[in-house]
Design a protein around this motif. Structure first.
Motif, PDB file in Angstrom:
ATOM      1  N   ARG A 595       0.837  -1.209   0.000  1.00  0.00           N
ATOM      2  CA  ARG A 595       0.000   0.000   0.000  1.00  0.00           C
ATOM      3  C   ARG A 595       0.870   1.256   0.000  1.00  0.00           C
ATOM      4  O   ARG A 595       0.547   2.243  -0.654  1.00  0.00           O
ATOM      5  N   ARG A 596       1.961   1.204   0.757  1.00  0.00           N
ATOM      6  CA  ARG A 596       2.870   2.359   0.751  1.00  0.00           C
ATOM      7  C   ARG A 596       3.485   2.541  -0.637  1.00  0.00           C
ATOM      8  O   ARG A 596       3.597   3.661  -1.144  1.00  0.00           O
ATOM      9  N   LEU A 597       3.873   1.449  -1.254  1.00  0.00           N
ATOM     10  CA  LEU A 597       4.488   1.540  -2.577  1.00  0.00           C
ATOM     11  C   LEU A 597       3.484   2.028  -3.622  1.00  0.00           C
ATOM     12  O   LEU A 597       3.859   2.723  -4.574  1.00  0.00           O
ATOM     13  N   ALA A 598       2.221   1.708  -3.426  1.00  0.00           N
ATOM     14  CA  ALA A 598       1.191   2.145  -4.373  1.00  0.00           C
ATOM     15  C   ALA A 598       1.046   3.661  -4.384  1.00  0.00           C
ATOM     16  O   ALA A 598       0.490   4.223  -5.337  1.00  0.00           O
ATOM     17  N   GLY A 599       1.556   4.328  -3.344  1.00  0.00           N
ATOM     18  CA  GLY A 599       1.528   5.785  -3.305  1.00  0.00           C
ATOM     19  C   GLY A 599       2.788   6.424  -3.842  1.00  0.00           C
ATOM     20  O   GLY A 599       2.951   7.647  -3.765  1.00  0.00           O
ATOM     21  N   SER A 600       3.682   5.624  -4.399  1.00  0.00           N
ATOM     22  CA  SER A 600       4.942   6.145  -4.943  1.00  0.00           C
ATOM     23  C   SER A 600       4.691   7.067  -6.124  1.00  0.00           C
ATOM     24  O   SER A 600       3.682   6.957  -6.839  1.00  0.00           O
ATOM     25  N   ALA A 625      -7.393   3.540  -8.201  1.00  0.00           N
ATOM     26  CA  ALA A 625      -6.793   4.846  -7.901  1.00  0.00           C
ATOM     27  C   ALA A 625      -5.557   5.102  -8.749  1.00  0.00           C
ATOM     28  O   ALA A 625      -5.303   6.235  -9.176  1.00  0.00           O
ATOM     29  N   ALA A 626      -4.768   4.049  -8.996  1.00  0.00           N
ATOM     30  CA  ALA A 626      -3.523   4.215  -9.754  1.00  0.00           C
ATOM     31  C   ALA A 626      -3.745   4.170 -11.254  1.00  0.00           C
ATOM     32  O   ALA A 626      -2.955   4.720 -12.026  1.00  0.00           O
ATOM     33  N   LEU A 627      -4.844   3.522 -11.658  1.00  0.00           N
ATOM     34  CA  LEU A 627      -5.000   3.191 -13.065  1.00  0.00           C
ATOM     35  C   LEU A 627      -5.119   4.403 -13.971  1.00  0.00           C
ATOM     36  O   LEU A 627      -4.402   4.530 -14.962  1.00  0.00           O
ATOM     37  N   GLY A 652     -13.429  -4.493 -11.879  1.00  0.00           N
ATOM     38  CA  GLY A 652     -12.731  -3.474 -12.658  1.00  0.00           C
ATOM     39  C   GLY A 652     -13.641  -2.628 -13.518  1.00  0.00           C
ATOM     40  O   GLY A 652     -13.166  -1.741 -14.237  1.00  0.00           O
ATOM     41  N   ALA A 653     -14.944  -2.860 -13.443  1.00  0.00           N
ATOM     42  CA  ALA A 653     -15.889  -2.163 -14.322  1.00  0.00           C
ATOM     43  C   ALA A 653     -15.795  -0.640 -14.271  1.00  0.00           C
ATOM     44  O   ALA A 653     -15.972   0.021 -15.300  1.00  0.00           O
ATOM     45  N   PRO A 654     -15.507  -0.013 -13.104  1.00  0.00           N
ATOM     46  CA  PRO A 654     -15.420   1.460 -13.096  1.00  0.00           C
ATOM     47  C   PRO A 654     -14.347   2.030 -14.029  1.00  0.00           C
ATOM     48  O   PRO A 654     -14.403   3.215 -14.356  1.00  0.00           O
ATOM     49  N   ALA A 655     -13.396   1.199 -14.444  1.00  0.00           N
ATOM     50  CA  ALA A 655     -12.338   1.677 -15.352  1.00  0.00           C
ATOM     51  C   ALA A 655     -12.534   1.194 -16.783  1.00  0.00           C
ATOM     52  O   ALA A 655     -11.683   1.445 -17.634  1.00  0.00           O
ATOM     53  N   HIS A 656     -13.627   0.542 -17.052  1.00  0.00           N
ATOM     54  CA  HIS A 656     -13.813  -0.026 -18.387  1.00  0.00           C
ATOM     55  C   HIS A 656     -14.023   1.021 -19.461  1.00  0.00           C
ATOM     56  O   HIS A 656     -13.887   0.721 -20.653  1.00  0.00           O
ATOM     57  N   ASP A 657     -14.354   2.238 -19.062  1.00  0.00           N
ATOM     58  CA  ASP A 657     -14.464   3.296 -20.075  1.00  0.00           C
ATOM     59  C   ASP A 657     -13.115   3.524 -20.758  1.00  0.00           C
ATOM     60  O   ASP A 657     -13.056   3.818 -21.962  1.00  0.00           O
ATOM     61  N   LEU A 658     -12.021   3.349 -20.004  1.00  0.00           N
ATOM     62  CA  LEU A 658     -10.690   3.487 -20.602  1.00  0.00           C
ATOM     63  C   LEU A 658     -10.436   2.371 -21.613  1.00  0.00           C
ATOM     64  O   LEU A 658      -9.857   2.605 -22.682  1.00  0.00           O
TER      65      LEU A 658
END
Length: 698
Positions: A595-600, A625-627, A652-658
């Motif tokens: 989780r800490r690394l995900a904020g890099s 959040a990172a996508l 993952g549906a909230p990012a499927h527009d991408l």
């Protein structure tokens, strides 16, 4: 050469030794400049080659480049000097040319005579500052009045080169428009008229206030009674600056003009070119004599841009022409289309494949590199590639005057297309005296069909002396192939390298990395390697060793502490996160670190950590959040992100527009101006498949 002293007045007062170019001190630059005025054509060409190779290396501008500009202008203004057109083109390139104002081109002439323009190369140098480029452009603009005189020069090659120069650099738009229209009315040379039309189209793009008048003239030039070359040039620029004014039957018109142009007799007064060992000379020997035709087609294809249906239809017309030059141009132009735009390319690829059997070396030399970079998209040409490979060993292996051999282009293209007919030829290559370095990497594209090659790969790996200085270079491709085939029978040969390599072996850590990856690919069949892998957990190859040990033994407790420790080290954090993701829920203890690394701020560390958190904890929040920022910030991450969304399914549906936007986008995600990578197309096709898989998971 008469008047040489006047041409180079003040050259010895310049502190050249204190200046730099691509290869160090610029003290040799005065000699290059003087050689541009030599009476020897060979010496002039070598000097021009040297200017592009050092003083204007890969488009860079140095202090010595800036110091050359006044002398180059003096050279082009001296009508008694030969070969000034090349110097005009050098000045245009130093000043940024039309590309500085026009923006990116989707295609580049693969046989551009100006060396150093291949931006695929990366020599590790720091990029040249924009200030130097701006100063160069200002300096060329300051001398642009010379170009206005050169459009009336007695040398047609100079007039041709000066047309775009005056358009790009002279800040007097009314004068430029007047010059171009006047010269179009008066110019008699059919090689110069198309250049004037192209310059008029560039003018229309650069000078919006004068666009209407320029476009009207271009429209008039597209129609009879003008000759085919002039009409093609006008149509190409019209496609670029006013596509709404193109004829509705554009492709039919262009194909007819191309064929009419190809039937014309070759001009008798073409300038003689020297035969030199320069890059310029090598490129000239590869190209057909009609260089103007390539420029006309490049302009048209570039202007059409993403109109892939029109460009495919145009390519089909060109590829079925009776003139081999037209077919050759089509092959070159197809490369830019395939690299930048997505489309259904089965028909043009099949037609490109047909060129391999035409018995013309230039066509074959043009077609094979295009097919090599298509990977699976080259399958419609596979029969012709297979015929070529079967025709003789010279198509399976290419030997160079210096250095190790490489796989022949036809065999590489066939294997990259995943065609099993490549296997027998690859087997012969593996039995040969020297294995080309790229053989192992190509085998991976054949999948299970390459299994018969496993024993040969194993045997060649066993021949490599463990203390050889080039052990890594020779072994790494073979290890890659053996790992891809999961050929665990080769474990004794793999471990022989690991046991026997000396501590001071060149690239030792790289070789250990390659070995441990291969052992990991073997999985449980490589249990014999467990003690060695455990030893490697304490060292520079700890992450790869941990991944291999887990793959072989499945012992999470043994590798988790190592991976958590490496996760905190900047150098190995991304790799460690990726391996932790493969461990799945059993790596839950690393969640807080991830989780800490995900904020890099490092986008790749973000992506790796977020994906691992999903695989370990089923938590979609870090991924989502990172996508979005990573997707936009770095196109190279999209394949990894799309694969992760595929694993997430409905979460993952909230990012499927991408994903939907990516699938609908006409342009390849890695397309960029000025350069390309050999794997851009295949990685884009992989991305599209990953996006469709993820969208289909809901």
């Amino acid at each position: 050469m008469p008047g040489e002293d006047a041409v180079f007045t003040g050259i010895d007062e310049v502190a050249w030794a204190s200046m730099r170019h691509a290869y160090g001190s610029a003290e040799d630059v005065p000699g290059l400049l003087r050689a541009l005025a030599s009476s020897s054509p060979q010496e002039r060409e070598r000097a021009l080659d040297g200017m592009y190779g050092a003083v204007h290396h890969q488009g860079d501008v140095y202090d010595s480049t800036l110091a050359c500009i006044p002398f180059l202008f003096t050279l082009v203004a001296r009508a008694e000097l030969p070969d000034r057109s090349g110097v005009v083109e050098l000045l245009v390139s130093i000043g940024g040319g039309e590309t500085a104002d026009e923006g990116p081109r989707d295609d580049a002439d693969p046989f551009d005579e100006r060396p150093g323009g291949d931006e695929r190369l990366d020599d590790g140098e720091d990029p040249v500052g924009d200030d130097d480029h701006a100063m160069a452009r200002t300096a060329v603009r300051a001398g642009a009045a010379v170009f206005a005189e050169l459009v009336r020069d007695r040398d047609p090659e100079v007039r041709r080169a000066a047309a775009s120069a005056v358009t790009a650099f002279l800040d007097e738009p009314e004068r430029v428009l007047g010059l171009l229209t006047e010269r179009l009315d008066e110019e008699a040379d059919e090689r110069v008229r198309p250049a004037l039309a192209e310059a008029l189209g560039l003018f229309a793009r650069l000078r919006p206030a004068y666009r209407a008048a320029a476009v009207d003239r271009l429209v008039a030039l597209c129609a009879p009674p003008h000759d085919a070359g002039l009409r093609l040039a006008a149509l190409g620029r019209l496609a670029d600056c006013a596509p709404d004014r193109l004829p509705s039957d554009l492709v039919a018109v262009v194909v007819a003009l191309l064929r009419a142009r190809s039937r014309r007799p070759r001009p008798a007064d073409l300038p003689e070119r020297p035969d030199t060992d320069t890059l310029i000379g090598q490129l000239r020997r590869l190209r057909p004599a009609d260089e103007e035709g390539a420029r006309l087609l490049r302009t048209l294809h570039t202007g059409l841009g993403g109109r892939t249906a029109d460009r495919i239809a145009l390519l089909k017309g060109q590829l079925t022409s009776e003139a081999s030059a037209d077919r050759c141009y089509a092959v070159w132009m197809s490369a830019g289309l395939f690299r930048e735009w997505r489309g259904s390319y089965e028909e043009p690829v099949a037609l490109i494949g047909e060129q391999l059997g035409m018995g013309e070396e230039r066509l074959r030399e043009a077609a094979v590199p295009v097919l090599e970079d298509l990977f699976g998209l080259a399958r419609p040409a596979a029969d012709h590639l297979a015929d070529l490979v079967a025709a003789g060993p010279e198509h399976s292996i290419r030997r160079w005057k210096s250095g190790v051999p490489t796989l022949g282009g036809p065999l590489r293209a066939l294997a990259r297309a995943g065609d099993r007919r490549a296997v027998p030829a690859l087997a012969e290559v593996l039995r040969g005296p020297v294995v080309p370095y790229d053989t192992g990497y190509v085998i991976g594209h054949l999948g299970p069909a390459a299994q018969p090659l496993g024993a040969l790969l194993r045997a060649r790996l066993g021949e490599i002396p463990v203390d050889s200085p080039d052990a890594y270079d020779r072994a790494s491709p073979l290890l890659f192939a053996l790992g891809g085939l999961r050929h665990a029978d080769a474990l004794p040969e793999v471990l022989r390298l690991l046991h026997g390599m000396p501590a001071d072996l060149r690239r030792r850590d790289w070789l250990v990395e390659a070995i441990t990856r291969t052992v990991g690919a073997f999985g449980p069949a490589a249990r014999e390697a467990t003690p060695l892998l455990r030893e490697l957990l304490d060292g520079g190859n700890a992450v790869t060793a941990a991944a291999a040990l887990w793959s072989v033994e499945g012992d999470t407790e043994a590798v988790l502490p190592v991976l958590r420790q490496e996760l905190t080290r900047g150098e190995h954090a991304r790799a460690s996160a990726e391996v932790l993701g493969r461990l799945g829920p059993s790596a839950g203890a690393a969640s807080s670190d991830l989780r800490r690394l995900a904020g890099s701020e490092d986008v790749w560390k973000q992506v790796a950590a977020a994906g691992a958190l999903w695989d370990i904890a089923g938590d979609p929040a870090p991924v989502l959040a990172a996508l979005r920022p990573a997707w936009e910030r770095n196109a190279h991450t999209r394949g990894t992100l799309a694969a992760c969304l595929g694993r997430m399914g409905p979460a993952g549906a909230p990012a499927h527009d991408l994903l939907r936007a990516e699938v609908a986008a006409p342009r390849r995600h890695r397309a960029r101006s000025g350069g390309y990578g050999s794997h851009d197309i295949v990685e884009d096709e992989q991305l599209l498949r990953a996006c469709r898989t993820a969208l289909g998971s809901v």
